[in-house]
Write an enzyme that holds these catalytic residues in place. Structure first.
Site: not given
Ligand SMILES: NC(=O)c1ccc[n+]([C@@H]2O[C@H](COP(=O)([O-])OP(=O)(O)OC[C@H]3O[C@@H](n4cnc5c(N)ncnc54)[C@H](O)[C@@H]3O)[C@@H](O)[C@H]2O)c1
Length: 386
Positions: A128, A133, A136, A139, A235
């Site tokens: 990430r 990006q 990805d 996403s 994550y």
């Molecule tokens: N290139 C990048 O920088 C990039 C790319 C994709 C996502 N992101 C960011 O990474 C973060 C995670 O995204 P994702 O979609 O991959 O996550 P994910 O699919 O791994 O998880 C989904 C969500 O579930 C939440 N979660 C896990 N356990 C939980 C609990 N017990 N109670 C409540 N919530 C819980 C996590 O915090 C996460 O937000 C986000 O902030 C996203 O914006 C960054």
């Protein structure tokens, strides 16, 4: 270098790894593209669409594997745990494979890929970082799944989503609660808002609050704080079972007041936290709907059965998996863009061989020359260090 696009063979899969729109840029960079006839049909891309962009159509799957130096798939052996094995005899040593491999799923499948001698890149391990990006795919697929989850809920709910003031009276808006505000959760919030619902959301990462509000949701604050909620990649980190139990207790009143709950809370490589217990489900109004996007790894709801729709105490619990495949046109378009960006990076400057030196290649490369080479995968399966 020839890129081969076989038809997806996971039962019911409708996506295709390359949409015709990305072919011109790949050809400009020196690639040619061969496509198994009918590969894009279920996603809405005809053989003629591919031919018009310069791809060659091949009638036999085996021919695609024979001609291509790079095979691109959505669900490869590994993430395709039903029929993926059928492709193993078609691979040859040194051939490149790019797709979802589920590298921490089972040692047996990773080892079977290793034994073919392919150079296999697992797109779900894309780092990430800003540079990656555009590659990805996780996403991209989460975006689609989040959108579709709300449509499934709206379709099933015996109420409308928007508030309406009509001559026949006022209709109150549906109340949607999204648990887990990652990429899928945020898209679910935005989609439910567009349909006119009142939306609230919760995530254990404090950083999610601002994002929830920015897409029109209300952030639900709980009086507990996760220890070390987030890892360096953004994550969520796994928590103790007692933490999840306390979360569930605190979420009970919000769940009870919601017409729709979207479960989108997952922790990479771990079983998903159970945040909606059967008891909480009993507190919901009959006709309410839970869509559990975490179903594949156990689910956020205790009543979820992966791949099934169950009704308990009048509440419908949808455990459908692989939702991105249900919007195959755009899922394929986005996936194709991610994959082509990755290939253009890997073979940059028109090189004949992939550049395996940089972080993007290193983090995604799983097998090469008959070895499992990814340090984290080796460690996960207790293999000795290379
Ligand atoms: N290139 C990048 O920088 C990039 C790319 C994709 C996502 N992101 C960011 O990474 C973060 C995670 O995204 P994702 O979609 O991959 O996550 P994910 O699919 O791994 O998880 C989904 C969500 O579930 C939440 N979660 C896990 N356990 C939980 C609990 N017990 N109670 C409540 N919530 C819980 C996590 O915090 C996460 O937000 C986000 O902030 C996203 O914006 C960054």
């Amino acid at each position: 270098m020839v890129i081969g696009v076989p038809r997806e063979i996971f039962p019911g899969e409708r996506r295709v790894a390359l949409a015709p729109s990305v072919i011109p840029a790949l050809m400009k960079a020196g690639f040619s593209v061969v496509v198994e006839a009918g590969a894009g049909a279920a996603a809405g891309y005809t053989d003629a669409d591919y031919a018009a962009k310069g791809a060659q159509l091949l009638a036999q799957r085996a021919e695609v594997f024979q001609q291509a130096g790079v095979i691109v798939q959505v669900l490869c052996h590994g993430s395709n745990d039903r029929t993926g094995q059928a492709d193993l005899p078609l691979f040859r040593p040194g051939q490149i494979l790019v797709g979802f491999l589920r590298p921490l799923g089972s040692l047996e499948t990773v080892d079977q890929l290793r034994a073919t001698g392919v150079t296999a890149f697992s797109i779900e391990l894309m780092p990430r970082i800003t540079r990656a990006q555009s590659m990805d795919a996780l996403s991209s697929m989460s975006t689609i799944a989040g959108y579709k989850s709300v449509l499934l809920a709206a379709d099933r709910l015996p109420r409308m989503f928007p508030m309406l003031t009509t001559a026949a009276g006022t209709i109150t808006p549906a109340r949607v609660f999204v648990i887990g505000a990652g990429v899928a959760g945020l898209q679910a919030i935005a989609t439910a808002r567009r349909l006119g619902a009142v939306v609230s959301a919760y995530d254990l990462r404090a950083a999610a609050k601002e994002q929830v509000v920015s897409v029109g949701g209300r952030f639900v604050e709980l009086p507990i704080e996760a220890a070390d909620a987030q890892d360096t990649r953004g994550y969520a980190k796994a928590q103790e079972e007692s933490f999840y139990r306390r979360q569930a207790e605190l979420l009970a009143s919000v769940v009870a007041a919601s017409d729709v709950v979207i479960g989108a809370a997952v922790v990479p490589g771990k079983k998903s936290p159970v945040l909606v217990t059967r008891e909480m489900l009993r507190g919901m109004a009959p006709g309410s709907v839970i869509v559990d996007l975490a179903a594949e790894r156990g689910g956020n709801c205790e009543a979820t059965r992966p791949e099934e729709i169950v009704v308990e105490h009048g509440v419908t619990v949808i455990g459908q998996i692989n939702l991105a495949s249900e919007v195959p046109y755009h899922a394929s378009q986005m996936y194709a863009k991610n994959i082509s960006a990755f290939l253009l990076h890997l073979f940059r400057d028109g090189q004949e061989r992939p550049n395996l030196d940089d972080e993007i290649a290193r983090e995604t490369l799983i097998t090469r020359a008959g070895e499992i080479v990814h340090p984290r995968v080796r460690e996960f399966f207790s293999l000795t260090k290379l």
